[in-house]
Design an enzyme around this catalytic site. Sequence first.
Site, PDB file in Angstrom:
ATOM      1  N   HIS A   1      41.683  63.906  24.415  1.00 18.92           N
ATOM      2  CA  HIS A   1      42.523  63.609  25.572  1.00 18.92           C
ATOM      3  C   HIS A   1      42.078  64.406  26.792  1.00 18.92           C
ATOM      4  CE1 HIS A   1      45.968  63.074  28.201  1.00 18.92           C
ATOM      5  NE2 HIS A   1      46.075  64.398  28.270  1.00 18.92           N
TER       6      HIS A   1
ATOM      7  N   HIS B   1      40.933  63.310  30.936  1.00 18.76           N
ATOM      8  CA  HIS B   1      40.988  63.996  32.230  1.00 18.76           C
ATOM      9  C   HIS B   1      39.625  64.206  32.879  1.00 18.76           C
ATOM     10  CE1 HIS B   1      45.246  64.871  32.684  1.00 18.76           C
ATOM     11  NE2 HIS B   1      45.306  65.059  31.381  1.00 18.76           N
TER      12      HIS B   1
ATOM     13  N   GLU C   1      48.603  60.821  34.755  1.00 21.08           N
ATOM     14  CA  GLU C   1      48.599  60.632  33.292  1.00 21.08           C
ATOM     15  C   GLU C   1      48.745  59.161  32.908  1.00 21.08           C
ATOM     16  OE1 GLU C   1      47.879  62.568  30.888  1.00 21.08           O
ATOM     17  OE2 GLU C   1      48.239  64.629  31.520  1.00 21.08           O
TER      18      GLU C   1
ATOM     19  N   SER D   1      42.771  57.905  27.266  1.00 14.66           N
ATOM     20  CA  SER D   1      42.471  58.568  25.993  1.00 14.66           C
ATOM     21  C   SER D   1      43.281  58.037  24.824  1.00 14.66           C
ATOM     22  CB  SER D   1      42.729  60.076  26.126  1.00 14.66           C
ATOM     23  OG  SER D   1      44.077  60.324  26.469  1.00 14.66           O
TER      24      SER D   1
END
Length: 299
Positions: free
Chosen positions: A162, A167, A208, A227
């Site tokens: 993730h 990111h 996010e 992700s």
Amino acid sequence: MFTEAQLYSPVTRSGDGDVTVHLSDEHPGVHDSDYRARRNDIAALALDYAPGKPVPQIAYTDEEQQVWRIASAELARKHQTYACTEVLAASARLALPKDHIPQLDEVSAALVPLSGFRYAPAAGLVPLRQFFGSFADRTFHSTQYIRHHSAPLYTPEPDAIHEIIGHANQIASPRFAAIYEAVGAAVGRLETEPALKFLANVFWFSMEFGVVREEGEVRCYGAGLLSSYGEIEEFRQADLRPLDVAAMGTAVYDITHYQPILYCAESIAEIEDVIGGFFASMDDETPDRLRHSSAAGAQ
């Protein structure tokens, strides 16, 4: 409301220095003693880290490398269909390895020339003020552990897949990196916890779980979607609403399920103007001003 602690397995250190990661009863690795010991060891390395020291190097096992290879390949295929062009271009420039888990200093070496961001190790939960505030210095705190091998395409908590595939591919875009930096600068101005929580909620629904419309299709730019093998195929079924910072900052939602409501931008420029503009000007009074303005507009 967003409670970051719910996302991470708590990490504690006893009086004699032993580090323990407390996995939930539903965690795929909770009954695997080797995995639990591994998590404890990796967390201990992160806890011992201090800025200026060498970033801990993790000797990943063949089993862990295989998890990365599976997840990396599957997510790369999903990105071609569902990720926005800004993320795809940034990902191509970043060129994360698909055959092995990159060390955090390896990620930093690739990111710095693109957006100036560096990765620093985290054992698990980083307090909101520290986590978001570090963006002002273009630092991203990242876990280094990998999800359990029994479920390579699922994790109940943020892991290196993730933090890096989600990111880093996003932060490799200078346009998104500038928004992150604005988040960090905003945190430096905030004194109240309600304002900090409001900021965290807006970040959740944008960086996010943000989506954007491109050439008639809805595509994702949020790291949580980039992700997630499962949710990246489902986000188009969500209730897609226009960007609304007041609604995003006050939304009540369940982090354990796919998000039923998402906020869709019409372009990357709109994300910069609305979301980036919010972070760039936010102060402790901003949430109340937005609520009052929203209430007045609804009358």
